[in-house]
Design an enzyme around this catalytic site. Structure first.
Site, PDB file in Angstrom:
ATOM      1  N   ASN A 279       0.732  -1.226  -0.157  1.00 13.55           N
ATOM      2  CA  ASN A 279       0.030   0.065   0.057  1.00 13.55           C
ATOM      3  C   ASN A 279       0.940   1.017  -0.127  1.00 13.55           C
ATOM      4  OD1 ASN A 279       0.491   0.863   2.826  1.00 13.55           O
ATOM      5  ND2 ASN A 279      -0.340  -1.337   3.080  1.00 13.55           N
TER       6      ASN A 279
ATOM      7  N   ASP B 204      -4.239  -6.382   4.972  1.00 10.16           N
ATOM      8  CA  ASP B 204      -5.203  -7.361   5.582  1.00 10.16           C
ATOM      9  C   ASP B 204      -5.385  -8.501   5.005  1.00 10.16           C
ATOM     10  OD1 ASP B 204      -6.288  -5.635   7.338  1.00 10.16           O
ATOM     11  OD2 ASP B 204      -7.450  -4.648   5.807  1.00 10.16           O
TER      12      ASP B 204
ATOM     13  N   LYS C  14       8.984 -17.274 -10.599  1.00  9.22           N
ATOM     14  CA  LYS C  14       8.405 -16.062 -11.010  1.00  9.22           C
ATOM     15  C   LYS C  14       7.030 -16.621 -12.118  1.00  9.22           C
ATOM     16  CE  LYS C  14       8.744 -12.146 -14.237  1.00  9.22           C
ATOM     17  NZ  LYS C  14       9.456 -11.914 -15.388  1.00  9.22           N
TER      18      LYS C  14
ATOM     19  N   PHE D 283      -4.559   3.451  14.577  1.00  8.17           N
ATOM     20  CA  PHE D 283      -4.898   4.172  13.670  1.00  8.17           C
ATOM     21  C   PHE D 283      -5.961   3.794  12.567  1.00  8.17           C
ATOM     22  CE2 PHE D 283      -1.617   7.833  13.053  1.00  8.17           C
ATOM     23  CZ  PHE D 283      -0.865   7.420  14.423  1.00  8.17           C
TER      24      PHE D 283
ATOM     25  N   LYS E  60     -13.643   0.566  15.236  1.00  3.62           N
ATOM     26  CA  LYS E  60     -12.404   0.093  15.684  1.00  3.62           C
ATOM     27  C   LYS E  60     -11.944  -0.031  16.802  1.00  3.62           C
ATOM     28  CE  LYS E  60     -10.970   0.323  10.699  1.00  3.62           C
ATOM     29  NZ  LYS E  60     -10.356   1.254   9.719  1.00  3.62           N
TER      30      LYS E  60
ATOM     31  N   LYS F  20     -11.153  -3.252  18.795  1.00  2.00           N
ATOM     32  CA  LYS F  20      -9.822  -3.830  18.984  1.00  2.00           C
ATOM     33  C   LYS F  20      -9.466  -3.494  20.539  1.00  2.00           C
ATOM     34  CE  LYS F  20      -8.815  -3.364  14.114  1.00  2.00           C
ATOM     35  NZ  LYS F  20      -7.759  -3.376  13.309  1.00  2.00           N
TER      36      LYS F  20
HETATM   37  N1  CTP Z   1      -4.116  -3.325  12.061  1.00  2.00           N
HETATM   38  C1  CTP Z   1      -3.143  -4.434  12.702  1.00  2.00           C
HETATM   39  N2  CTP Z   1      -3.386  -5.600  11.921  1.00  2.00           N
HETATM   40  C2  CTP Z   1      -4.262  -5.833  10.537  1.00  2.00           C
HETATM   41  C3  CTP Z   1      -4.678  -4.693  10.155  1.00  2.00           C
HETATM   42  C4  CTP Z   1      -4.717  -3.439  11.021  1.00  2.00           C
HETATM   43  O1  CTP Z   1      -2.469  -4.274  13.466  1.00  2.00           O
HETATM   44  N3  CTP Z   1      -4.078  -7.073  10.014  1.00  2.00           N
HETATM   45  C5  CTP Z   1      -3.833  -2.196  12.795  1.00  2.00           C
HETATM   46  C6  CTP Z   1      -3.336  -0.994  12.225  1.00  2.00           C
HETATM   47  O2  CTP Z   1      -2.070  -0.843  12.349  1.00  2.00           O
HETATM   48  C7  CTP Z   1      -4.223   0.261  12.641  1.00  2.00           C
HETATM   49  C8  CTP Z   1      -5.522  -0.390  13.036  1.00  2.00           C
HETATM   50  O3  CTP Z   1      -5.473  -1.593  13.127  1.00  2.00           O
HETATM   51  O4  CTP Z   1      -3.623   0.737  13.947  1.00  2.00           O
HETATM   52  C9  CTP Z   1      -6.431  -0.193  11.986  1.00  2.00           C
HETATM   53  O5  CTP Z   1      -6.314  -0.426  10.648  1.00  2.00           O
HETATM   54  P1  CTP Z   1      -7.130  -0.137   9.353  1.00  2.00           P
HETATM   55  O6  CTP Z   1      -6.356  -0.813   8.401  1.00  2.00           O
HETATM   56  O7  CTP Z   1      -7.888   1.177   9.370  1.00  2.00           O
HETATM   57  O8  CTP Z   1      -8.213  -1.026   9.849  1.00  2.00           O
HETATM   58  P2  CTP Z   1      -8.800  -2.600   9.620  1.00  2.00           P
HETATM   59  O9  CTP Z   1      -9.041  -3.161  10.936  1.00  2.00           O
HETATM   60  O10 CTP Z   1      -7.797  -3.188   8.810  1.00  2.00           O
HETATM   61  O11 CTP Z   1     -10.138  -2.433   9.095  1.00  2.00           O
HETATM   62  P3  CTP Z   1     -10.504  -2.010   7.391  1.00  2.00           P
HETATM   63  O12 CTP Z   1      -9.262  -2.168   6.401  1.00  2.00           O
HETATM   64  O13 CTP Z   1     -11.718  -2.876   7.134  1.00  2.00           O
HETATM   65  O14 CTP Z   1     -10.968  -0.455   7.360  1.00  2.00           O
END
Ligand code: CTP
Length: 402
Positions: free
Chosen positions: A214, A283, A293, A326, A340, A344
């Site tokens: 990303n 995610d 490859k 975040f 969230k 969490k």
């Molecule tokens: N986070 C994490 N592990 C993951 C995904 C996210 O620890 N696999 C943490 C990120 O570091 C951030 C928080 O969770 O502090 C929220 O991340 P975000 O990507 O905004 O949320 P998600 O829980 O992944 O939800 P979505 O992508 O559905 O918005």
């Protein structure tokens, strides 16, 4: 961090004087007000107009000038600043300071400055032979003992063509030293605490040459690690791939994939009292990581599988730890962020509206809202990620241990 701070910048007569214009610019950009005082010799290298234009303040150059409207300008100028910087500081100026001489405005005003009360940073710049001269060394040592900080000059090619030590430290490094001095003058409120910060993106391999990732640059997490370290914390930084210089003094663990990050964070988080998860963790990862490859065919369908949610896992065994997450959102910022935070088990969440210009990934600034467990919301204006890092740490400190 430098907002509302006044820095007196003394410029003495060395070729590095041109760099003090850049230093003034960086200080102003960081939010400080800069009051410039120049010696007679400095005027041969750079003009007061340059410095006045950059700082928006009159530049003072002599002890006795009726236009200043004060007969005690050396005392007036010493009263206001939160910090004093001399860049470049010549061997002559260091000698006068060490001997307690005041024969011009800058040296005289320094007679009214007590380095134990307000920080002073001197950036020596001179030829190597002068720098190695035992008298100059003795003067510098004497100043250090009195509480003045000296920015050890760099080695390199000097203006006279010699190669050696004596080049003034670069303005960006001086800015960092100024920040550190001002922070430590304000107090090291994180001393004794361990803060675990995650930063950057993760990369999910597809084959030996490709990955899914990303746009995260890691800047926010690195700024948090730097700021927490400056405030006295022991900092553990678990970071995905970034192009950034690691902040000094932090325990850095570079990782690549979400699973690597998961493993390192689970190993390290028991040591931390505060966990700040600014990493943009992927995610999903490709279900298969091909050893060879992948060759092109007609169409390719990727199957993705879920990665562990690191923060959620810590949240379920957080005990007394303070957890900051975040949330990067493109819609329904507050609702999604609050959901969230609850899911969490967080104490605070930094909600990032990716739709706004100057916010989010790969930019220098951020615009966020802070949401707290007790329902409060604080919307912050656009600011640099470094200033935001200090703001977040201010709030964490207020809440932690309540
Ligand atoms: N986070 C994490 N592990 C993951 C995904 C996210 O620890 N696999 C943490 C990120 O570091 C951030 C928080 O969770 O502090 C929220 O991340 P975000 O990507 O905004 O949320 P998600 O829980 O992944 O939800 P979505 O992508 O559905 O918005």
């Amino acid at each position: 961090m430098l907002k509302n701070k006044i820095v007196l910048l003394g410029i003495t007569g060395g070729i590095a004087a041109y760099k003090s214009a850049e230093l003034a610019r960086l200080l102003i950009k960081a939010g400080a007000s800069v009051q410039v005082v120049m010696t007679d010799h400095a005027l041969s290298f750079i003009t007061p107009l340059t410095m006045k234009s950059l700082t928006g303040r009159p530049v003072y150059t002599s002890l006795f000038n009726p236009a200043y409207g004060s007969a005690t300008i050396h005392i007036d100028l010493a009263r206001e600043p939160h910090m004093f910087v001399v860049a470049p500081a010549t061997a002559n100026f260091l000698g006068k300071l060490a001997a307690g001489l005041g024969d011009d405005l800058l040296s005289t005003l320094f007679l009214a400055v007590e380095p134990q009360e307000r920080p002073v940073l001197l950036a020596p710049a001179m030829n190597t032979a002068m720098f190695e001269n035992p008298v100059v060394r003795e003067n510098m040592e004497r100043l250090r003992l009195r509480g003045f900080e000296l920015a050890d000059p760099d080695a390199g090619t000097l203006a006279c063509g010699d190669v050696g030590k004596g080049r003034m430290v670069e303005p960006s490094q001086l800015l960092q030293l100024i920040r550190e001095k001002l922070v430590s003058a304000a107090g090291v409120d994180y001393r004794g605490l361990t803060v675990l910060v995650t930063a950057g993106p993760t990369r999910e391999p597809l084959d030996p040459v490709r990955f899914i990732s990303n746009r995260s640059s890691g800047r926010m997490g690195y700024a948090l690690a730097r700021a927490a370290r400056e405030r006295g914390a022991h900092v553990i930084l678990v970071a995905g791939p970034t192009a950034l210089e690691p902040p000094p003094g932090v325990e850095l663990y570079p990782v690549v994939s979400a699973r690597d990050m998961h493993q390192k964070v689970m190993e390290k988080f028991p040591q931390a009292q505060i966990v700040i998860k600014s990493a943009a963790v992927a995610d999903y990862r490709p279900a298969e990581n091909s050893q060879q490859k992948i060759k092109k065919g007609r169409a390719l369908t990727l199957k993705l599988v879920r990665n562990p949610d690191i923060l959620q896992e810590i949240g379920s065994s957080k005990e007394k730890r303070f957890l900051v997450g975040f949330a990067a959102e493109t819609e329904n910022l507050r609702t999604n962020a609050r959901e969230k935070m609850v899911r969490k088990n967080l104490d605070m969440i930094v909600a990032n509206d990716l739709g706004q210009e100057g916010a989010g990934f790969a930019v220098e600034t951020n615009i966020v809202q802070l949401l707290f467990k007790d329902g409060r919301v604080e919307a912050l204006p656009r600011m640099s990620k470094y200033d935001l890092a200090h703001c977040i740490l201010d709030r964490v400190k207020e809440q932690y241990g309540r």
